[in-house]
Design a protein around this motif. Structure first.
Motif, PDB file in Angstrom:
ATOM      1  N   ILE A  77       0.818  -1.136  -0.028  1.00  0.00           N
ATOM      2  CA  ILE A  77      -0.185   0.094   0.108  1.00  0.00           C
ATOM      3  C   ILE A  77       0.951   1.418   0.025  1.00  0.00           C
ATOM      4  O   ILE A  77       1.685   1.540   0.921  1.00  0.00           O
ATOM      5  N   GLY A  78       0.539   2.114  -0.900  1.00  0.00           N
ATOM      6  CA  GLY A  78       1.629   3.294  -1.131  1.00  0.00           C
ATOM      7  C   GLY A  78       0.795   4.436  -1.629  1.00  0.00           C
ATOM      8  O   GLY A  78      -0.239   4.264  -2.520  1.00  0.00           O
ATOM      9  N   PRO A  79       1.298   5.690  -1.685  1.00  0.00           N
ATOM     10  CA  PRO A  79       0.577   6.917  -2.154  1.00  0.00           C
ATOM     11  C   PRO A  79       1.145   7.140  -3.618  1.00  0.00           C
ATOM     12  O   PRO A  79       2.168   6.521  -3.962  1.00  0.00           O
ATOM     13  N   SER A  80       0.165   7.571  -4.225  1.00  0.00           N
ATOM     14  CA  SER A  80       0.254   8.093  -5.759  1.00  0.00           C
ATOM     15  C   SER A  80       1.183   9.254  -5.835  1.00  0.00           C
ATOM     16  O   SER A  80       0.728  10.377  -5.268  1.00  0.00           O
ATOM     17  N   HIS A  81       2.365   9.231  -6.459  1.00  0.00           N
ATOM     18  CA  HIS A  81       3.146  10.609  -6.719  1.00  0.00           C
ATOM     19  C   HIS A  81       3.020  11.317  -7.847  1.00  0.00           C
ATOM     20  O   HIS A  81       3.396  12.521  -8.117  1.00  0.00           O
ATOM     21  N   HIS A  82       2.348  10.502  -9.056  1.00  0.00           N
ATOM     22  CA  HIS A  82       2.353  11.244 -10.384  1.00  0.00           C
ATOM     23  C   HIS A  82       1.102  11.500 -10.949  1.00  0.00           C
ATOM     24  O   HIS A  82       0.831  12.113 -11.705  1.00  0.00           O
ATOM     25  N   VAL A  83       0.160  10.495 -10.326  1.00  0.00           N
ATOM     26  CA  VAL A  83      -1.337  10.897 -10.969  1.00  0.00           C
ATOM     27  C   VAL A  83      -2.288  11.245  -9.883  1.00  0.00           C
ATOM     28  O   VAL A  83      -2.335  10.326  -8.927  1.00  0.00           O
ATOM     29  N   TYR A  84      -2.934  12.258 -10.236  1.00  0.00           N
ATOM     30  CA  TYR A  84      -3.758  12.711  -9.070  1.00  0.00           C
ATOM     31  C   TYR A  84      -5.198  11.985  -9.355  1.00  0.00           C
ATOM     32  O   TYR A  84      -5.757  12.040 -10.376  1.00  0.00           O
ATOM     33  N   PHE A  85      -5.737  11.317  -8.311  1.00  0.00           N
ATOM     34  CA  PHE A  85      -7.089  10.599  -8.589  1.00  0.00           C
ATOM     35  C   PHE A  85      -7.919  10.462  -7.154  1.00  0.00           C
ATOM     36  O   PHE A  85      -7.078  10.415  -6.285  1.00  0.00           O
ATOM     37  N   ASN A  86      -8.986  10.222  -7.009  1.00  0.00           N
ATOM     38  CA  ASN A  86      -9.636  10.181  -5.935  1.00  0.00           C
ATOM     39  C   ASN A  86     -10.104   8.396  -5.992  1.00  0.00           C
ATOM     40  O   ASN A  86     -10.636   7.719  -6.698  1.00  0.00           O
ATOM     41  N   ASN A 125      -7.418   0.488 -13.456  1.00  0.00           N
ATOM     42  CA  ASN A 125      -6.743   1.317 -14.253  1.00  0.00           C
ATOM     43  C   ASN A 125      -5.022   1.196 -13.831  1.00  0.00           C
ATOM     44  O   ASN A 125      -4.849   1.493 -12.739  1.00  0.00           O
ATOM     45  N   THR A 126      -4.459   0.855 -14.835  1.00  0.00           N
ATOM     46  CA  THR A 126      -3.026   0.852 -14.582  1.00  0.00           C
ATOM     47  C   THR A 126      -2.143   2.007 -14.376  1.00  0.00           C
ATOM     48  O   THR A 126      -0.960   2.219 -14.046  1.00  0.00           O
ATOM     49  N   LEU A 127      -2.667   3.242 -14.925  1.00  0.00           N
ATOM     50  CA  LEU A 127      -2.026   4.508 -15.079  1.00  0.00           C
ATOM     51  C   LEU A 127      -1.465   4.959 -13.892  1.00  0.00           C
ATOM     52  O   LEU A 127      -0.004   5.299 -13.888  1.00  0.00           O
ATOM     53  N   PRO A 128      -2.043   4.880 -12.468  1.00  0.00           N
ATOM     54  CA  PRO A 128      -1.228   5.211 -11.492  1.00  0.00           C
ATOM     55  C   PRO A 128      -0.118   4.637 -11.081  1.00  0.00           C
ATOM     56  O   PRO A 128       0.687   5.143 -10.285  1.00  0.00           O
ATOM     57  N   HIS A 129      -0.120   3.232 -11.580  1.00  0.00           N
ATOM     58  CA  HIS A 129       1.291   2.454 -11.292  1.00  0.00           C
ATOM     59  C   HIS A 129       2.150   2.492 -12.203  1.00  0.00           C
ATOM     60  O   HIS A 129       3.413   2.236 -11.894  1.00  0.00           O
ATOM     61  N   GLN A 130       2.122   3.002 -13.361  1.00  0.00           N
ATOM     62  CA  GLN A 130       2.963   3.046 -14.355  1.00  0.00           C
ATOM     63  C   GLN A 130       4.391   3.582 -14.230  1.00  0.00           C
ATOM     64  O   GLN A 130       5.430   2.962 -14.481  1.00  0.00           O
ATOM     65  N   ARG A 131       4.134   4.897 -13.457  1.00  0.00           N
ATOM     66  CA  ARG A 131       5.601   5.505 -13.000  1.00  0.00           C
ATOM     67  C   ARG A 131       5.846   5.495 -11.613  1.00  0.00           C
ATOM     68  O   ARG A 131       6.877   5.949 -11.268  1.00  0.00           O
ATOM     69  N   GLU A 132       5.077   4.983 -10.792  1.00  0.00           N
ATOM     70  CA  GLU A 132       5.124   4.834  -9.530  1.00  0.00           C
ATOM     71  C   GLU A 132       6.163   4.400  -8.817  1.00  0.00           C
ATOM     72  O   GLU A 132       6.185   2.960  -8.861  1.00  0.00           O
ATOM     73  N   HIS A 133       6.753   4.783  -8.039  1.00  0.00           N
ATOM     74  CA  HIS A 133       7.862   4.144  -7.161  1.00  0.00           C
ATOM     75  C   HIS A 133       7.697   3.717  -5.721  1.00  0.00           C
ATOM     76  O   HIS A 133       8.618   2.832  -5.423  1.00  0.00           O
ATOM     77  N   SER A 134       6.480   4.170  -5.195  1.00  0.00           N
ATOM     78  CA  SER A 134       6.378   3.852  -3.772  1.00  0.00           C
ATOM     79  C   SER A 134       6.408   2.487  -3.424  1.00  0.00           C
ATOM     80  O   SER A 134       6.503   2.018  -2.554  1.00  0.00           O
ATOM     81  N   LEU A 135       5.519   1.512  -4.560  1.00  0.00           N
ATOM     82  CA  LEU A 135       5.579   0.121  -4.228  1.00  0.00           C
ATOM     83  C   LEU A 135       6.812  -0.637  -5.117  1.00  0.00           C
ATOM     84  O   LEU A 135       7.180  -1.496  -4.626  1.00  0.00           O
ATOM     85  N   PHE A 154      -1.421  -1.814  -3.992  1.00  0.00           N
ATOM     86  CA  PHE A 154      -2.544  -0.912  -4.015  1.00  0.00           C
ATOM     87  C   PHE A 154      -1.965   0.714  -4.107  1.00  0.00           C
ATOM     88  O   PHE A 154      -0.992   0.741  -3.290  1.00  0.00           O
ATOM     89  N   VAL A 155      -2.260   1.262  -4.927  1.00  0.00           N
ATOM     90  CA  VAL A 155      -2.113   2.991  -4.716  1.00  0.00           C
ATOM     91  C   VAL A 155      -2.988   3.737  -4.541  1.00  0.00           C
ATOM     92  O   VAL A 155      -3.928   3.531  -5.303  1.00  0.00           O
ATOM     93  N   TYR A 156      -2.845   4.372  -3.665  1.00  0.00           N
ATOM     94  CA  TYR A 156      -4.279   5.331  -3.384  1.00  0.00           C
ATOM     95  C   TYR A 156      -3.944   6.751  -3.978  1.00  0.00           C
ATOM     96  O   TYR A 156      -2.718   7.197  -3.823  1.00  0.00           O
ATOM     97  N   GLY A 157      -4.970   7.324  -4.011  1.00  0.00           N
ATOM     98  CA  GLY A 157      -4.983   9.041  -4.285  1.00  0.00           C
ATOM     99  C   GLY A 157      -5.491   9.717  -3.147  1.00  0.00           C
ATOM    100  O   GLY A 157      -5.284   9.469  -1.979  1.00  0.00           O
ATOM    101  N   ASP A 158      -6.384  10.281  -3.483  1.00  0.00           N
ATOM    102  CA  ASP A 158      -6.945  11.556  -2.483  1.00  0.00           C
ATOM    103  C   ASP A 158      -8.144  10.786  -1.839  1.00  0.00           C
ATOM    104  O   ASP A 158      -9.379  10.918  -2.526  1.00  0.00           O
ATOM    105  N   ILE A 159      -7.837  10.304  -0.884  1.00  0.00           N
ATOM    106  CA  ILE A 159      -9.187   9.240  -0.169  1.00  0.00           C
ATOM    107  C   ILE A 159      -9.020   9.396   1.349  1.00  0.00           C
ATOM    108  O   ILE A 159      -7.881   9.978   1.917  1.00  0.00           O
ATOM    109  N   ASP A 160     -10.013   9.209   2.281  1.00  0.00           N
ATOM    110  CA  ASP A 160      -9.922   9.198   3.419  1.00  0.00           C
ATOM    111  C   ASP A 160      -9.302   7.840   3.870  1.00  0.00           C
ATOM    112  O   ASP A 160      -9.311   6.702   3.172  1.00  0.00           O
ATOM    113  N   SER A 161      -8.611   7.586   5.221  1.00  0.00           N
ATOM    114  CA  SER A 161      -7.861   6.551   5.381  1.00  0.00           C
ATOM    115  C   SER A 161      -8.745   5.469   5.763  1.00  0.00           C
ATOM    116  O   SER A 161      -8.421   4.086   5.582  1.00  0.00           O
TER     117      SER A 161
END
Length: 265
Positions: A77-86, A125-135, A154-161
């Motif tokens: 589980i890690g944050p998305s650094h490149h793609v903003y999404f909910n 959608n794989t887009l948030p994962h394609q360049r993501e380094h956190s995972l 799992f990569v998360y965007g702007d959501i509640d914990s």
């Protein structure tokens, strides 16, 4: 046709040379202490290995306490650094590849989860994962310390914990280890960074998410979810290691904080 996520940050966050990567990770692990805790979950940083690798290795060393004869599921589980999404993104690949080889993704579990939770804010959608380094930077460590495992990334965007907490609640069982990816404060002088990061430490040690109001971790949503889960299930917690990039890189004028935490029974 099988889909494979190729490395996005090899030769940037870590070496793309297999032998050198293996040597680097083993060297970090050899220097890390091994405690008596059997991990239910760990928290690890996700910067370049030369900066955060020694801290990450302390968390990963504890996975050696797991039963080597068992097959494990690793909930990444890690944050998305490149793609903003909910919402939460599950990169719908069959395998993740690193210079150390391929790792199987448990797509079947995700399909089951999606059918059972049709209103959950999950995208395949794989887009948030394609360049993501956190995972991605976690996977080579896993390949060195574990013999038999698959991942649930799992990569998360702007959501509640609470959304992430629901994911942990659903997938966590005796054969699943949760890995929360986060760095701590960013770009303060070292002495100020350490004062800010104390709040992240307190949140983990006391299993009290209220301290996170003053914690500036980039993966704070995931960290908060794990703390809430641990509190609900009576887990204990420890700080295993803490450094800043000043300790590993030598520049104390503007640093990033790195924490290694463990949750156990």
């Amino acid at each position: 046709m099988l889909t494979v996520r190729k490395p996005a940050v090899a030769n940037m966050f870590y070496t793309g040379n297999k032998e050198r990567l293996l040597y680097t990770i083993k060297n970090y692990l050899n220097k890390a202490p091994l405690y008596d805790y059997i991990p239910e979950g760990i928290v690890v940083p996700h910067a370049g290995y030369i900066y955060s690798g020694p801290v990450a290795a302390v968390s990963y060393k504890q996975l050696l306490n797991l039963d080597p004869s068992k097959h494990y599921k690793i909930l990444l589980i890690g944050p998305s650094h490149h793609v903003y999404f909910n919402g939460v993104s599950y990169g719908f690949y069959d395998y993740w590849e690193t210079p150390l080889g391929k790792v199987k993704v448990n797509k079947e579990a995700i399909i089951k989860f999606s059918k059972e939770h049709p209103d959950f804010p999950l995208t395949l959608n794989t887009l948030p994962h394609q360049r993501e380094h956190s995972l991605e930077v976690q996977v080579p460590f896993l390949q060195v310390v574990l013999k038999d495992f698959e991942i649930l990334p799992f990569v998360y965007g702007d959501i509640d914990s609470s959304i992430v907490e629901n994911i942990i609640e659903y997938f966590k069982d005796n054969d699943t280890v949760v890995i929360i990816s986060t760095d701590l404060s960013h770009y303060y002088p070292d002495n100020i960074a350490r004062e800010i990061d104390k709040y992240c430490h307190l949140a983990v040690l006391e299993l009290n998410e209220n301290y996170l109001k003053n914690c500036e971790a980039c993966g704070k949503i995931g960290l908060e979810a794990m703390i809430k889960y641990a509190k609900r299930h009576g887990l204990k917690s420890k700080i295993l290691d803490y450094k800043t990039s000043g300790d590993t890189g030598g520049d104390y004028s503007s640093v990033v904080g790195y924490g290694s935490y463990i949750f156990y029974k």
